[in-house]
Motif scaffolding. Sequence first.
Motif, PDB file in Angstrom:
ATOM      1  N   SER A 263      16.249  14.233  18.847  1.00 39.87           N
ATOM      2  CA  SER A 263      17.233  13.915  19.888  1.00 39.87           C
ATOM      3  C   SER A 263      16.909  12.581  20.530  1.00 39.87           C
ATOM      4  CB  SER A 263      17.262  15.000  20.967  1.00 39.87           C
ATOM      5  OG  SER A 263      16.083  14.954  21.757  1.00 39.87           O
ATOM      6  N   LEU A 264      17.916  11.994  21.181  1.00 41.07           N
ATOM      7  CA  LEU A 264      17.705  10.726  21.883  1.00 41.07           C
ATOM      8  C   LEU A 264      16.782  10.920  23.078  1.00 41.07           C
ATOM      9  CD1 LEU A 264      20.269  10.032  20.140  1.00 41.07           C
ATOM     10  CD2 LEU A 264      20.958   8.523  22.014  1.00 41.07           C
ATOM     11  N   SER A 265      16.924  12.052  23.773  1.00 39.77           N
ATOM     12  CA  SER A 265      16.104  12.267  24.972  1.00 39.77           C
ATOM     13  C   SER A 265      14.632  12.438  24.596  1.00 39.77           C
ATOM     14  CB  SER A 265      16.602  13.496  25.736  1.00 39.77           C
ATOM     15  OG  SER A 265      16.581  14.649  24.914  1.00 39.77           O
ATOM     16  N   SER A 266      14.348  13.157  23.501  1.00 43.19           N
ATOM     17  CA  SER A 266      12.957  13.320  23.061  1.00 43.19           C
ATOM     18  C   SER A 266      12.377  11.988  22.615  1.00 43.19           C
ATOM     19  CB  SER A 266      12.871  14.330  21.909  1.00 43.19           C
ATOM     20  OG  SER A 266      13.246  15.617  22.343  1.00 43.19           O
ATOM     21  N   ALA A 267      13.183  11.190  21.901  1.00 38.65           N
ATOM     22  CA  ALA A 267      12.719   9.872  21.472  1.00 38.65           C
ATOM     23  C   ALA A 267      12.411   8.995  22.679  1.00 38.65           C
ATOM     24  CB  ALA A 267      13.773   9.215  20.580  1.00 38.65           C
ATOM     25  N   ALA A 268      13.269   9.049  23.687  1.00 39.62           N
ATOM     26  CA  ALA A 268      13.040   8.244  24.893  1.00 39.62           C
ATOM     27  C   ALA A 268      11.740   8.645  25.575  1.00 39.62           C
ATOM     28  CB  ALA A 268      14.221   8.410  25.858  1.00 39.62           C
TER      29      ALA A 268
ATOM     30  N   LEU B 123      24.140   7.944  12.435  1.00 36.21           N
ATOM     31  CA  LEU B 123      24.039   9.303  12.973  1.00 36.21           C
ATOM     32  C   LEU B 123      25.414   9.797  13.409  1.00 36.21           C
ATOM     33  CD1 LEU B 123      20.879   9.036  15.270  1.00 36.21           C
ATOM     34  CD2 LEU B 123      21.034  10.324  13.141  1.00 36.21           C
ATOM     35  N   GLN B 124      25.658  11.073  13.141  1.00 34.00           N
ATOM     36  CA  GLN B 124      26.831  11.737  13.688  1.00 34.00           C
ATOM     37  C   GLN B 124      26.356  12.587  14.865  1.00 34.00           C
ATOM     38  OE1 GLN B 124      28.425  13.901  10.373  1.00 34.00           O
ATOM     39  NE2 GLN B 124      29.690  12.191   9.690  1.00 34.00           N
ATOM     40  N   ARG B 125      26.930  12.352  16.045  1.00 35.37           N
ATOM     41  CA  ARG B 125      26.468  13.037  17.242  1.00 35.37           C
ATOM     42  C   ARG B 125      27.598  13.774  17.920  1.00 35.37           C
ATOM     43  NH1 ARG B 125      24.086   8.845  21.120  1.00 35.37           N
ATOM     44  NH2 ARG B 125      25.313   7.328  19.946  1.00 35.37           N
ATOM     45  N   SER B 126      27.263  14.956  18.432  1.00 34.18           N
ATOM     46  CA  SER B 126      28.168  15.692  19.316  1.00 34.18           C
ATOM     47  C   SER B 126      27.347  16.108  20.530  1.00 34.18           C
ATOM     48  CB  SER B 126      28.738  16.922  18.600  1.00 34.18           C
ATOM     49  OG  SER B 126      27.714  17.890  18.391  1.00 34.18           O
ATOM     50  N   THR B 127      27.950  16.849  21.435  1.00 33.12           N
ATOM     51  CA  THR B 127      27.200  17.270  22.632  1.00 33.12           C
ATOM     52  C   THR B 127      26.122  18.282  22.289  1.00 33.12           C
ATOM     53  OG1 THR B 127      28.891  18.952  23.025  1.00 33.12           O
ATOM     54  CG2 THR B 127      29.129  16.859  24.204  1.00 33.12           C
ATOM     55  N   HIS B 128      26.212  18.937  21.125  1.00 35.18           N
ATOM     56  CA  HIS B 128      25.256  20.003  20.796  1.00 35.18           C
ATOM     57  C   HIS B 128      24.426  19.733  19.546  1.00 35.18           C
ATOM     58  CE1 HIS B 128      27.116  22.461  23.873  1.00 35.18           C
ATOM     59  NE2 HIS B 128      28.305  22.290  23.301  1.00 35.18           N
ATOM     60  N   ALA B 129      24.807  18.726  18.758  1.00 38.11           N
ATOM     61  CA  ALA B 129      24.103  18.533  17.488  1.00 38.11           C
ATOM     62  C   ALA B 129      24.057  17.056  17.108  1.00 38.11           C
ATOM     63  CB  ALA B 129      24.789  19.339  16.377  1.00 38.11           C
ATOM     64  N   MET B 130      23.133  16.757  16.207  1.00 37.16           N
ATOM     65  CA  MET B 130      22.982  15.407  15.699  1.00 37.16           C
ATOM     66  C   MET B 130      22.520  15.518  14.257  1.00 37.16           C
ATOM     67  SD  MET B 130      20.281  12.486  16.920  1.00 37.16           S
ATOM     68  CE  MET B 130      18.930  13.301  16.047  1.00 37.16           C
ATOM     69  N   LYS B 131      23.150  14.763  13.359  1.00 39.41           N
ATOM     70  CA  LYS B 131      22.685  14.777  11.977  1.00 39.41           C
ATOM     71  C   LYS B 131      22.883  13.407  11.357  1.00 39.41           C
ATOM     72  CE  LYS B 131      26.906  16.477   9.718  1.00 39.41           C
ATOM     73  NZ  LYS B 131      27.442  17.488   8.781  1.00 39.41           N
ATOM     74  N   LEU B 132      22.076  13.125  10.338  1.00 39.56           N
ATOM     75  CA  LEU B 132      22.159  11.850   9.643  1.00 39.56           C
ATOM     76  C   LEU B 132      23.407  11.794   8.786  1.00 39.56           C
ATOM     77  CD1 LEU B 132      18.458  11.501   8.456  1.00 39.56           C
ATOM     78  CD2 LEU B 132      19.617   9.905   9.977  1.00 39.56           C
ATOM     79  N   THR B 133      24.053  10.621   8.752  1.00 37.16           N
ATOM     80  CA  THR B 133      25.081  10.379   7.748  1.00 37.16           C
ATOM     81  C   THR B 133      24.392  10.110   6.417  1.00 37.16           C
ATOM     82  OG1 THR B 133      25.092   8.002   8.132  1.00 37.16           O
ATOM     83  CG2 THR B 133      26.554   9.347   9.519  1.00 37.16           C
ATOM     84  N   GLU B 134      25.178  10.002   5.374  1.00 35.83           N
ATOM     85  CA  GLU B 134      24.583   9.681   4.066  1.00 35.83           C
ATOM     86  C   GLU B 134      23.897   8.325   4.119  1.00 35.83           C
ATOM     87  OE1 GLU B 134      25.981   9.071  -0.594  1.00 35.83           O
ATOM     88  OE2 GLU B 134      27.282  10.154   0.801  1.00 35.83           O
ATOM     89  N   ASP B 135      24.536   7.351   4.763  1.00 30.94           N
ATOM     90  CA  ASP B 135      23.907   6.030   4.929  1.00 30.94           C
ATOM     91  C   ASP B 135      22.675   6.124   5.813  1.00 30.94           C
ATOM     92  OD1 ASP B 135      25.765   4.596   3.369  1.00 30.94           O
ATOM     93  OD2 ASP B 135      27.152   4.443   5.074  1.00 30.94           O
ATOM     94  N   GLY B 136      22.745   6.989   6.836  1.00 38.18           N
ATOM     95  CA  GLY B 136      21.605   7.155   7.728  1.00 38.18           C
ATOM     96  C   GLY B 136      20.397   7.717   7.011  1.00 38.18           C
ATOM     97  N   ALA B 137      20.622   8.661   6.092  1.00 37.94           N
ATOM     98  CA  ALA B 137      19.512   9.242   5.337  1.00 37.94           C
ATOM     99  C   ALA B 137      18.847   8.185   4.460  1.00 37.94           C
ATOM    100  CB  ALA B 137      20.013  10.401   4.481  1.00 37.94           C
TER     101      ALA B 137
END
Length: 305
Positions: free
Chosen positions: A12-17, A43-57
Motif C-alpha cells: 500500500s501507499l501508506s505502508s510505503a510512506a 498500478l490499478q488502485r481502488s479504495t480497497h485494493a491495489m494490483k499491478l498492471t501487466e506493464d507494472g509487473a
Amino acid sequence: MQTFLRIVDSGSLSSAAAQLGTTQPTVSRRLQALERSLGLRLLQRSTHAMKLTEDGARCYERAKELLASWDLFEADLRGAGDEPEGTLRVVVPHAFGQQLLVGPLTEFLNRHARVSVEWLLYDRMADFIADGIDCAIHVGEVHDPGVVAIRVASVPRIVVAAPSVLTGVPMPAHPDELARLPWLSLRTFYRNEVSLTHVATGEVQPISFHPRLSTDSLYAIRSAAVNGLGICVASSWVLQEDILRGRLLHLVPSWQAAPLPMYLVYPYARFYPARLRAFVALMREMIPAALAVATGEGDKKKPSR
C-alpha cells in the motif's frame, strides 16, 4: 523507482510512506511522476485494493535489477563498497533484543559511525518484504526456503521453579516426578509436552502436562516462575541471576531440554549492502560469546591462574 518497489513490496501507499519516512501524498506524487515519465499505467488502485498492471509487473522486475545494479555502480564510483553506511532494519526476539544482544549491537554501532539501526522487537518470523526488514535474529528452526539462514549459536534450556512450588514436596530427582507439579508453557516452543534428555546417557524422557499459564514471552514466563506459579523450561541465560539469588531452583540438572538454534536470517538478493555484510559478520562473532558469558560458560572456559 525505489518508491514504486516499496509500494509493491509493502502492499500500500501508506505502508510505503511509513517505511520511507515520508507522507502518503509524497509517495503518490512519486508514483504519478514515474508513470508519466514512462507513459504507462503501473498500478490499478481502488479504495480497497491495489494490483499491478501487466506493464507494472514487467516494470517491477526490471526495476529491481536496475536498482541493484545502480547500488553497485554508485558504491564502486564512490569507493565505498566496503564502507557501511545508511539505516539497517533488524528484527530481534523481545527478551534477546532487550538484554542479551544489546552489547553486540552497541559494538556494531561503535565500529560503524555512519550506520543507524532500527532495532525492532518481534517474537515471530519477520516479513522481510512487507515490513522492509534487512535482517532478523531468529530463535528456533527456519523453514522458509526463500531466505538465507546462518546458524550462529545454540541456546541452552533448563527446568526451573520457585522454592515455594516444592513446599512439602521432595526435591525431584527424575523427570517423572515433575509431571505431578504445576507447569507453565512457553507456547512458542512447547505447550502441553516437553522432552528432557539426560546429559550423560542420552536417555529421552517426555513429560505431558496441562499448563496453568501459557505465554509467548520469555520474560513473562520467568516472572511467573519467580512468583511461584509453576515449573517452566526456558533459556538458561535469562534465569541465571534468579538462580544465583535463590529466587529459582534448577531442577533435575542432569536433564536438559533440547537447545534452541539461533539464526541470522535475511532474504536472498544479488546485492547486499556493506552495512548488512558488516552486521552479519560481527554478529556471527559476538553472539556466541555473549551467550556463553550470559550462561556462565564463558567463565568456565577461562584458564585458571
